[in-house]
Scaffold this motif. Sequence first.
Motif, PDB file in Angstrom:
ATOM      1  N   HIS A 184     -62.014 -27.661  37.010  1.00 50.20           N
ATOM      2  CA  HIS A 184     -60.733 -27.167  36.509  1.00 50.20           C
ATOM      3  C   HIS A 184     -60.915 -26.794  35.046  1.00 50.20           C
ATOM      4  N   PRO A 185     -60.337 -25.685  34.606  1.00 46.61           N
ATOM      5  CA  PRO A 185     -60.479 -25.314  33.195  1.00 46.61           C
ATOM      6  C   PRO A 185     -59.777 -26.324  32.296  1.00 46.61           C
ATOM      7  N   VAL A 186     -60.277 -26.465  31.085  1.00 46.38           N
ATOM      8  CA  VAL A 186     -59.672 -27.365  30.106  1.00 46.38           C
ATOM      9  C   VAL A 186     -58.610 -26.585  29.334  1.00 46.38           C
ATOM     10  N   ASP A 187     -57.422 -27.139  29.253  1.00 52.62           N
ATOM     11  CA  ASP A 187     -56.304 -26.520  28.545  1.00 52.62           C
ATOM     12  C   ASP A 187     -56.379 -26.965  27.082  1.00 52.62           C
ATOM     13  N   HIS A 188     -57.111 -26.206  26.277  1.00 54.39           N
ATOM     14  CA  HIS A 188     -57.309 -26.564  24.868  1.00 54.39           C
ATOM     15  C   HIS A 188     -56.017 -26.475  24.067  1.00 54.39           C
ATOM     16  N   GLU A 189     -55.110 -25.578  24.447  1.00 51.97           N
ATOM     17  CA  GLU A 189     -53.819 -25.492  23.767  1.00 51.97           C
ATOM     18  C   GLU A 189     -53.040 -26.804  23.944  1.00 51.97           C
ATOM     19  N   LEU A 190     -53.154 -27.414  25.105  1.00 54.40           N
ATOM     20  CA  LEU A 190     -52.476 -28.677  25.372  1.00 54.40           C
ATOM     21  C   LEU A 190     -53.069 -29.807  24.530  1.00 54.40           C
ATOM     22  N   ILE A 191     -54.390 -29.828  24.405  1.00 55.52           N
ATOM     23  CA  ILE A 191     -55.046 -30.830  23.555  1.00 55.52           C
ATOM     24  C   ILE A 191     -54.578 -30.662  22.108  1.00 55.52           C
ATOM     25  N   GLN A 192     -54.512 -29.419  21.654  1.00 55.70           N
ATOM     26  CA  GLN A 192     -54.055 -29.154  20.282  1.00 55.70           C
ATOM     27  C   GLN A 192     -52.614 -29.592  20.086  1.00 55.70           C
ATOM     28  N   ALA A 193     -51.766 -29.371  21.087  1.00 54.82           N
ATOM     29  CA  ALA A 193     -50.359 -29.780  20.981  1.00 54.82           C
ATOM     30  C   ALA A 193     -50.253 -31.293  20.858  1.00 54.82           C
ATOM     31  N   ALA A 194     -50.998 -32.024  21.679  1.00 52.26           N
ATOM     32  CA  ALA A 194     -50.972 -33.490  21.610  1.00 52.26           C
ATOM     33  C   ALA A 194     -51.556 -33.980  20.287  1.00 52.26           C
ATOM     34  N   ALA A 195     -52.633 -33.355  19.834  1.00 57.39           N
ATOM     35  CA  ALA A 195     -53.253 -33.753  18.563  1.00 57.39           C
ATOM     36  C   ALA A 195     -52.299 -33.512  17.395  1.00 57.39           C
ATOM     37  N   HIS A 196     -51.565 -32.405  17.437  1.00 57.30           N
ATOM     38  CA  HIS A 196     -50.597 -32.115  16.378  1.00 57.30           C
ATOM     39  C   HIS A 196     -49.508 -33.188  16.337  1.00 57.30           C
ATOM     40  N   VAL A 197     -48.991 -33.571  17.503  1.00 56.16           N
ATOM     41  CA  VAL A 197     -47.963 -34.605  17.559  1.00 56.16           C
ATOM     42  C   VAL A 197     -48.533 -35.940  17.083  1.00 56.16           C
ATOM     43  N   ALA A 198     -49.748 -36.259  17.489  1.00 57.76           N
ATOM     44  CA  ALA A 198     -50.379 -37.515  17.045  1.00 57.76           C
ATOM     45  C   ALA A 198     -50.532 -37.525  15.527  1.00 57.76           C
ATOM     46  N   ARG A 199     -50.926 -36.394  14.969  1.00 57.52           N
ATOM     47  CA  ARG A 199     -51.155 -36.287  13.528  1.00 57.52           C
ATOM     48  C   ARG A 199     -49.854 -36.318  12.726  1.00 57.52           C
ATOM     49  N   THR A 200     -48.802 -35.728  13.256  1.00 60.37           N
ATOM     50  CA  THR A 200     -47.567 -35.577  12.475  1.00 60.37           C
ATOM     51  C   THR A 200     -46.463 -36.573  12.819  1.00 60.37           C
ATOM     52  N   ARG A 201     -46.531 -37.191  13.986  1.00 65.64           N
ATOM     53  CA  ARG A 201     -45.444 -38.080  14.408  1.00 65.64           C
ATOM     54  C   ARG A 201     -45.864 -39.537  14.605  1.00 65.64           C
ATOM     55  N   CYS A 202     -47.138 -39.790  14.774  1.00 66.45           N
ATOM     56  CA  CYS A 202     -47.610 -41.159  14.983  1.00 66.45           C
ATOM     57  C   CYS A 202     -47.902 -41.788  13.630  1.00 66.45           C
ATOM     58  N   ARG A 203     -46.995 -42.655  13.225  1.00 66.77           N
ATOM     59  CA  ARG A 203     -47.125 -43.293  11.918  1.00 66.77           C
ATOM     60  C   ARG A 203     -46.911 -44.786  12.076  1.00 66.77           C
ATOM     61  N   GLY A 204     -47.818 -45.552  11.519  1.00 68.00           N
ATOM     62  CA  GLY A 204     -47.687 -46.996  11.607  1.00 68.00           C
ATOM     63  C   GLY A 204     -48.079 -47.506  12.979  1.00 68.00           C
ATOM     64  N   ASP A 205     -47.678 -48.728  13.270  1.00 67.98           N
ATOM     65  CA  ASP A 205     -48.075 -49.367  14.515  1.00 67.98           C
ATOM     66  C   ASP A 205     -47.142 -49.098  15.686  1.00 67.98           C
ATOM     67  N   ASN A 206     -45.972 -48.509  15.465  1.00 66.23           N
ATOM     68  CA  ASN A 206     -45.025 -48.291  16.551  1.00 66.23           C
ATOM     69  C   ASN A 206     -45.391 -47.120  17.452  1.00 66.23           C
ATOM     70  N   HIS A 207     -46.037 -46.109  16.894  1.00 64.32           N
ATOM     71  CA  HIS A 207     -46.383 -44.905  17.645  1.00 64.32           C
ATOM     72  C   HIS A 207     -47.838 -44.568  17.325  1.00 64.32           C
TER      73      HIS A 207
END
Length: 145
Positions: A6-29
């Motif tokens: 199955h092809p890898v959806d790199h746009e999806l990986i980038q979307a998750a990485a962006h959310v992890a980088r910008t919204r995951c702060r501290g130990d709660n997320h």
Amino acid sequence: MTPLPHPVDHELIQAAAHVARTRCRGDNHTMAAAARARDGRIVTAVNAYHFTGGPCAELVLVGTAAAQGAYDLDVIVAVGDRGRGVVPPCGRCRQVLLDYFPGLKVIVGTGDRVRTVLITDLLPESYVWADHQLETEKPPPHSTG
């Protein structure tokens, strides 16, 4: 004959990485997930970490997708905060994802070894919770009394 990967959806990986980088702060997320619905929409979510076993990002995403009317997901990925990259779903998430979306594809692996596999490949020969809903109701046995 081996099946085509199955092809890898790199746009999806980038979307998750962006959310992890910008919204995951501290130990709660600490984890973010992204999924592509069959209609092409991308849905994202973060986990709600808690010592009692708060929901993983993939499970929060299932509810978020439903709230947005995306009931048929095609592929999902989870990415950790602090640059941890793609993280495979835990056992509980694998079971829930299989039950909700038996044809779901999941992005796993690290670095240049990222690949897309079927959820059934991550949880082979498993119990499918939804199977009990497929059984037809049997009439009660009659007494011969």
